[in-house]
Motif scaffolding. Sequence first.
Motif, PDB file in Angstrom:
ATOM      1  N   GLY A 102     -48.298  72.535 -12.896  1.00 32.53           N
ATOM      2  CA  GLY A 102     -49.643  72.702 -13.447  1.00 32.53           C
ATOM      3  C   GLY A 102     -50.341  71.405 -13.793  1.00 32.53           C
ATOM      4  N   PHE A 103     -49.650  70.247 -13.632  1.00 33.10           N
ATOM      5  CA  PHE A 103     -50.238  68.946 -13.957  1.00 33.10           C
ATOM      6  C   PHE A 103     -50.776  68.276 -12.694  1.00 33.10           C
ATOM      7  CE2 PHE A 103     -47.515  69.586 -17.614  1.00 33.10           C
ATOM      8  CZ  PHE A 103     -48.239  69.041 -18.666  1.00 33.10           C
ATOM      9  N   GLU A 104     -51.904  67.600 -12.852  1.00 28.55           N
ATOM     10  CA  GLU A 104     -52.488  66.791 -11.784  1.00 28.55           C
ATOM     11  C   GLU A 104     -52.820  65.423 -12.353  1.00 28.55           C
ATOM     12  OE1 GLU A 104     -55.266  69.473  -9.084  1.00 28.55           O
ATOM     13  OE2 GLU A 104     -55.572  69.916 -11.214  1.00 28.55           O
ATOM     14  N   ILE A 105     -52.677  64.393 -11.533  1.00 25.31           N
ATOM     15  CA  ILE A 105     -53.041  63.048 -11.965  1.00 25.31           C
ATOM     16  C   ILE A 105     -53.933  62.402 -10.918  1.00 25.31           C
ATOM     17  CG2 ILE A 105     -51.028  62.662 -13.437  1.00 25.31           C
ATOM     18  CD1 ILE A 105     -49.782  61.048 -11.144  1.00 25.31           C
ATOM     19  N   ALA A 106     -54.638  61.350 -11.349  1.00 18.51           N
ATOM     20  CA  ALA A 106     -55.539  60.628 -10.458  1.00 18.51           C
ATOM     21  C   ALA A 106     -55.625  59.184 -10.902  1.00 18.51           C
ATOM     22  CB  ALA A 106     -56.930  61.263 -10.459  1.00 18.51           C
ATOM     23  N   GLY A 107     -55.983  58.345  -9.949  1.00 11.75           N
ATOM     24  CA  GLY A 107     -56.302  56.963 -10.271  1.00 11.75           C
ATOM     25  C   GLY A 107     -57.765  56.844 -10.660  1.00 11.75           C
ATOM     26  N   ALA A 108     -58.292  55.635 -10.543  1.00 10.67           N
ATOM     27  CA  ALA A 108     -59.674  55.385 -10.941  1.00 10.67           C
ATOM     28  C   ALA A 108     -60.673  56.179 -10.121  1.00 10.67           C
ATOM     29  CB  ALA A 108     -59.980  53.888 -10.824  1.00 10.67           C
ATOM     30  N   ASP A 109     -60.263  56.629  -8.916  1.00  9.73           N
ATOM     31  CA  ASP A 109     -61.182  57.356  -8.044  1.00  9.73           C
ATOM     32  C   ASP A 109     -61.324  58.835  -8.414  1.00  9.73           C
ATOM     33  OD1 ASP A 109     -58.719  58.344  -7.284  1.00  9.73           O
ATOM     34  OD2 ASP A 109     -58.880  57.763  -5.182  1.00  9.73           O
ATOM     35  N   LEU A 110     -60.540  59.305  -9.388  1.00 12.32           N
ATOM     36  CA  LEU A 110     -60.618  60.695  -9.855  1.00 12.32           C
ATOM     37  C   LEU A 110     -60.263  61.708  -8.760  1.00 12.32           C
ATOM     38  CD1 LEU A 110     -63.669  60.936 -12.286  1.00 12.32           C
ATOM     39  CD2 LEU A 110     -61.295  61.470 -12.800  1.00 12.32           C
ATOM     40  N   GLN A 111     -59.492  61.286  -7.787  1.00 16.11           N
ATOM     41  CA  GLN A 111     -59.045  62.213  -6.753  1.00 16.11           C
ATOM     42  C   GLN A 111     -57.667  62.744  -7.160  1.00 16.11           C
ATOM     43  OE1 GLN A 111     -61.317  63.105  -4.476  1.00 16.11           O
ATOM     44  NE2 GLN A 111     -62.507  61.708  -5.781  1.00 16.11           N
ATOM     45  N   PHE A 112     -57.654  63.957  -7.681  1.00 16.05           N
ATOM     46  CA  PHE A 112     -56.450  64.500  -8.290  1.00 16.05           C
ATOM     47  C   PHE A 112     -55.473  65.033  -7.243  1.00 16.05           C
ATOM     48  CE2 PHE A 112     -59.253  64.508 -11.933  1.00 16.05           C
ATOM     49  CZ  PHE A 112     -58.399  64.144 -12.971  1.00 16.05           C
ATOM     50  N   VAL A 113     -54.207  64.829  -7.543  1.00 11.95           N
ATOM     51  CA  VAL A 113     -53.120  65.399  -6.751  1.00 11.95           C
ATOM     52  C   VAL A 113     -52.127  66.027  -7.714  1.00 11.95           C
ATOM     53  CG1 VAL A 113     -53.382  63.737  -4.876  1.00 11.95           C
ATOM     54  CG2 VAL A 113     -51.813  63.241  -6.766  1.00 11.95           C
ATOM     55  N   LYS A 114     -51.346  66.984  -7.198  1.00  9.58           N
ATOM     56  CA  LYS A 114     -50.327  67.599  -8.032  1.00  9.58           C
ATOM     57  C   LYS A 114     -49.266  66.566  -8.389  1.00  9.58           C
ATOM     58  CE  LYS A 114     -50.959  72.331  -6.406  1.00  9.58           C
ATOM     59  NZ  LYS A 114     -50.311  73.540  -5.823  1.00  9.58           N
ATOM     60  N   ALA A 115     -48.946  66.511  -9.667  1.00  9.98           N
ATOM     61  CA  ALA A 115     -48.045  65.476 -10.154  1.00  9.98           C
ATOM     62  C   ALA A 115     -46.603  65.948 -10.171  1.00  9.98           C
ATOM     63  CB  ALA A 115     -48.463  65.048 -11.559  1.00  9.98           C
ATOM     64  N   ASN A 116     -45.717  65.000 -10.023  1.00  9.58           N
ATOM     65  CA  ASN A 116     -44.313  65.241 -10.341  1.00  9.58           C
ATOM     66  C   ASN A 116     -44.187  65.152 -11.853  1.00  9.58           C
ATOM     67  OD1 ASN A 116     -43.612  65.327  -7.564  1.00  9.58           O
ATOM     68  ND2 ASN A 116     -43.564  63.093  -7.515  1.00  9.58           N
ATOM     69  N   ALA A 117     -43.727  66.219 -12.480  1.00  8.97           N
ATOM     70  CA  ALA A 117     -43.729  66.291 -13.940  1.00  8.97           C
ATOM     71  C   ALA A 117     -42.333  66.565 -14.467  1.00  8.97           C
ATOM     72  CB  ALA A 117     -44.683  67.401 -14.396  1.00  8.97           C
ATOM     73  N   LYS A 118     -42.007  65.897 -15.560  1.00 11.11           N
ATOM     74  CA  LYS A 118     -40.729  66.155 -16.230  1.00 11.11           C
ATOM     75  C   LYS A 118     -40.898  65.949 -17.728  1.00 11.11           C
ATOM     76  CE  LYS A 118     -39.125  61.411 -15.287  1.00 11.11           C
ATOM     77  NZ  LYS A 118     -38.037  60.589 -14.694  1.00 11.11           N
TER      78      LYS A 118
END
Length: 895
Positions: free
Chosen positions: A584-600
Amino acid sequence: MDSKSILKMSVAIVVLFVCSSSLMAQIRLPKLLNDGVVLQRDTELRLFGWASAGETVHLQFNNQNFRTVSNEVGEWEFYLAPQKAGGPYQMTFKGSNTIEVNNILFGDLWICSGQSNMEISMERVKEKYPKAIAASKNAFIRQVEVVDAYDFHQPQTDFDAPMQWLEASPETIYKFSAVGYFFAKELYETYQVPIGLVNAALGGARVSCFLSEEALKEFPKDYQEAQEFKNDSLIEAITQADQKRERSWYGELNANDLGMNERTKWYDIQYDDSTWDQMMLPGFWADQSLGFVNGAVWFRKTIDLPKSMVGKPAKLMMGRMVDQDFTYINGQQVGSISYQYPPRRYEVAPNILKAGKNVITVRVVNQSGKGGFFYDKPYYLAVGKDTIDLKGTWNYRLGTSMSPLASRTFIRWKPLGLYNKMIAPLTQFKIKGVLFYQGESNTFDPQLYAKQFPALIKDWRTQWNQGDFPFLYVQLPNYMQQFNREKESQWAQLREAQLKTLYIPNTGMAVAIDAGEWNDIHPLNKEVVGKRLALQARSLAYGEQNLVASGPLFTSSTKNNNALQVNFNHVGGGLIAYGKTLRGFEIAGADLQFVKANAKIENNTVVLSHPDISNPQYVRYAWGNNPVEANLYNKEGLPASPFRNYDPETLNKEPWQGKQCAVVLTYDDALDVHLDNVAPLLDELGMKATFYITAGANGFTSRTAEWQTLATHGHELGNHTLYHPCLGNLPGREWVNPNYDLSTYSIDKMVEEIRLTNAFLGVLDHQTERTFAFTCGDMSIGDRTFMDLLKEDLAGARTVNKGIETIEAIDPYAIKCFGVNGESGEALIAEVEKAMESKGLLVFLFHGVGGGHSLNVSLEAHEALVRYLKAHEGVIWTDTMLEVIKNIKANQAHK
């Protein structure tokens, strides 16, 4: 006049005088103060009512006697010392008449308000909670319901209709708010204190409906609308017009529906449907062979019943339908519901079913949008424990097609009205707190909700004059279809507004992100919502220490090498993931292009990373309409709230939100090809555009529901007038319709047409801001311009003048563009590269796309451009005209 007549008149006058005097002298209590009432314990209470001026009023209560005299306007009051929880008690009020109030309890009084998900009763969820209903007898849990009503003139001091307090029991529980009952049940089992619920909710209500007139002054548009509806003649005219339009529509429908007008009606068991086409149900006929059509569609299914299922009561479950149904078994109508939301649960009398073949017929009347049967709902016939599945192939036939029926004006949803009529009378009673479940009807404008919801809490606390009483509310649950790549979600934004409202003291939020249903705005899981509200009450209202009342709430994020560490409070016994992997987590760099994150999970924080993002800055969680993957909880079983760690308003302080340039795709004239060729591609790629709507165009009026759906996907419906007037007195303009020749318009007429278009589009997409595109590029009539009169109505405007401008040079009400006509994909992309080089704004103006207009671009060229923009979204900001103009204005104001 003879003496007998004079005598009769005299007697009548005397009788009238005596009766009137007696009536005026009657003491009267507020409707809420009735048999079975629950009054707030442990606080001084004001008991009040009305009588004739100067009348002496006595109160007998608990072996005590009180006396007072009404004032010059007939108002009287007593003050009762704080009472401990308990009862039942009796109060006797005496004036010229005597009123006894029996079965009074002192306990905790909770206001239950909001819209339909608070209003929905236990009857609606009875199949889900049979054991709870059977065990519901409890004289110390009570509810009173406020009748749905509005008033725009002034706050009312009492209710019009009689009110009845109900004690919870298997017989009465069906009328209780489901959320309210489960909340009360949890509190009573914890504290053994009587709980009173005041159900003052109304389905479909926006938050502004519950704001007082004083509070509405902060919101000029809503305040002005409330003033307009003080005009009773306006309300009557709107109501009559709506009723006339609906009578006409249904009259035409019924007159033309073949199924109702052939000699053998289509619901008749003898009717032969063997030549009908077939359709899979559940489903929507727009997605199947019938295609997109409004009107009446008939469905028939023949089933075989054994003798064991005959001669007994049965239940027919037909899910939910859009919009109205008339349902028959063997030619006898067994049920009908007039709108889409309630479940179709029909009782079938023992004499209707027969051994062997039985025919179920459903006539579905669809007013607008996609008609049909909702997925993932129950469709079966049950006799005792025996059931017959009704999903699968049905025969169908179109009875008649109709133009869409325009929605009625729901006056009860206008600002102020519900506060005056349903809330104001309650403010005279002491309460323990408020439960509020609302927001679905405000998802069209989450930014406005972020201001109005906190304003409501502050307003109610002011009106009750009882300090910062506990205000507990439900965050919107998951709803609608899930997408592999989530588009920007207004539901997520509204949940964020609710989360941020926790800054107000003594507020609590029940997270319900796991309690919704994708295909039902009214999910059945009311027990978990009630219990989570009760946890908040136990913490805030009852002061339980060391109680974990909330799921994890985001506090901060910090960068740690190439990962983000996310911190929470309310972790309780620790963070956990329901399931093997945290999702359920997404991350992005400065460009705000989100991808599904590896989360732990590490040490009660969440660590996020992705191999393609070396410098993560932004995170969002459960960010979507229906984020079913989200699975972060604490060990107490409470879900984490959706969140994001950035504010788009802050991003708007950077030109083009930090990108090299901005591009806006605009499409003029509401053409069929925009829906057929453009929208599917944009939605596939998660891109947003502005469609400038000519509201009187056939491409719009014939497909209104599809345009409405397009708006829900995040696209802007821009204003392009009602009739597309153009100056007919210019060279080469012989084609201009004389009726819509702008040179014959007055400035006032043009302004009125644009404002009417705004109003029409607002009904459709519920947006309060939009932009405009000048028709034919004509910006003036004679030597007079009209845009200066519309700057309060429109956020900005696009011309047909060619150009790419930097953010500092742009006039938001005269934005330049690139008119597309025959260019290749390479040529269009070259224009984008120019915008990147100049760090400017490029607006594409499209008409035909793959046909549909003399000004046209090929499908291949259009797709090449759109896919290029998608591939370079890290450096090119593509958005609607409205969002880009907000960025322009924010930067120009800052500088």
